[in-house]
Design an enzyme around this catalytic site. Structure first.
Site, PDB file in Angstrom:
ATOM      1  N   ASP A  25      14.276 -22.254  26.882  1.00  0.00           N
ATOM      2  CA  ASP A  25      14.811 -22.234  25.524  1.00  0.00           C
ATOM      3  C   ASP A  25      13.791 -22.813  24.548  1.00  0.00           C
ATOM      4  OD1 ASP A  25      17.185 -21.248  26.535  1.00  0.00           O
ATOM      5  OD2 ASP A  25      18.111 -23.229  26.697  1.00  0.00           O
ATOM      6  N   LYS A  26      13.927 -22.452  23.297  1.00  0.00           N
ATOM      7  CA  LYS A  26      12.994 -22.917  22.263  1.00  0.00           C
ATOM      8  C   LYS A  26      12.781 -24.426  22.314  1.00  0.00           C
ATOM      9  CE  LYS A  26      12.634 -23.496  17.240  1.00  0.00           C
ATOM     10  NZ  LYS A  26      13.278 -23.261  15.924  1.00  0.00           N
TER      11      LYS A  26
END
Length: 305
Positions: free
Chosen positions: A129-130
């Site tokens: 995820d970011k």
């Protein structure tokens, strides 16, 4: 077709003839009519008998026009002619997408290793995820990508994370709960009966005031798996804006601006040498500082008692 393939289904024969390509890719070519037997498109389930003339029109794996090389610095942990292992910082998006057309890991890879433009998804075989930091592996060749995808499917890739979660986790355990799209909030994932099989093993490493540092080992790799599973058992990740929207009353915890999740260790079989390899990425400064602050607060509280 080789005579020793007599009696095999067409898709099975192709998988043996073209092991450098994944089964999904070969199935896609069959659906698109790129595979012809004696000049004719055939059903993947049709049997072959040997002696047929096979023609495969491979689809070119070219990065989309909007994906361009960008000089974005990467923390390369390991690299050779086949793979590159990256320690991704929090805040870096892996793939371009809606609202994020550039400035991603993919754009950085196209600049760092231009040959990955010839590999689907620029060689990226799994994501973070970011706002999750840590290790991920990228394939630099089609053969390496196919092999790594197969390792992921066989669950032989070792992925170990550390996460800071709300509450006190007194003992280790396993969350075996299917994950799928949230039935109402479609941007979220959730534990749902009709979801995909997902298994997370966890063990507490260190206990603080109203929080626990846990180690999570993934048996599967579903979207947001650790975040969803830990929230499901009542211990959402500190700083998680989607699955952990709750205040602890501890200023250090409540001020942390991202989900406290780091991909600490990565282990796999090298796709060319077949040697087992493993890497470890230290906890990034923001999370390390948070842990140090919690330790200090914990010691002070103990002394006050």
């Amino acid at each position: 077709m080789p005579t020793e393939h007599a009696g095999l289904r067409l898709d099975q024969s192709l998988a043996r003839l073209l092991p450098e390509h994944s089964r999904n890719r070969l199935q896609s070519w069959l659906r698109e009519g790129r595979v012809r037997i004696d000049g004719n498109v055939r059903d993947p389930k049709d049997k072959v008998w040997g002696g047929e003339r096979l023609l495969v029109a491979e689809a070119e794996a070219v990065a989309p026009d909007e994906d361009r090389a960008e000089a974005i610095g990467l923390n390369v942990v390991y690299e050779d002619a086949h793979i590159v292992v990256i320690d991704k910082p929090a805040g870096l998006v892996v793939h371009p997408g809606s609202g994020v057309p550039s400035g991603t890991l993919l754009n950085a890879l196209l600049h760092h290793a231009p040959r990955v433009a010839e590999v689907p998804r620029a060689g990226i075989v799994h994501r973070l995820d970011k706002d999750t930091s840590g290790l991920l592996v990228v394939a630099k060749t089609l053969e390496a990508q196919t092999d790594l995808v197969r390792q992921l499917q066989a669950r032989s890739v070792k992925r170990q994370y550390v996460a800071l979660v709300h509450g006190i986790v007194e003992s280790g355990g396993t969350v075996d709960a299917a994950i799928g799209r949230h039935p109402i909030q479609r941007t979220k994932m959730a534990v749902v009966g009709a979801g995909r099989h997902a298994v997370t093993h966890y063990v507490p490493l260190e206990v603080f005031e109203r929080a626990t540092l846990v180690q999570c080992n993934l048996e599967t790799g579903r979207t947001h798996q650790i975040r969803v599973h830990m929230a499901h058992i009542g211990h959402p990740l500190v700083g998680d804006p989607v699955y952990g929207k709750r205040k602890s009353g501890v200023a250090l915890l409540d001020a942390f601006p991202r989900q406290a999740l780091h991909a600490l260790r990565l282990g796999l079989i090298h796709p060319a040498s077949r040697a087992p390899m493993e890497w470890e990425a230290p906890v990034p400064h923001d999370l390390a500082n948070l842990l140090a602050g919690l330790r200090t607060a914990h010691v002070q509280a103990t002394c006050d008692v």
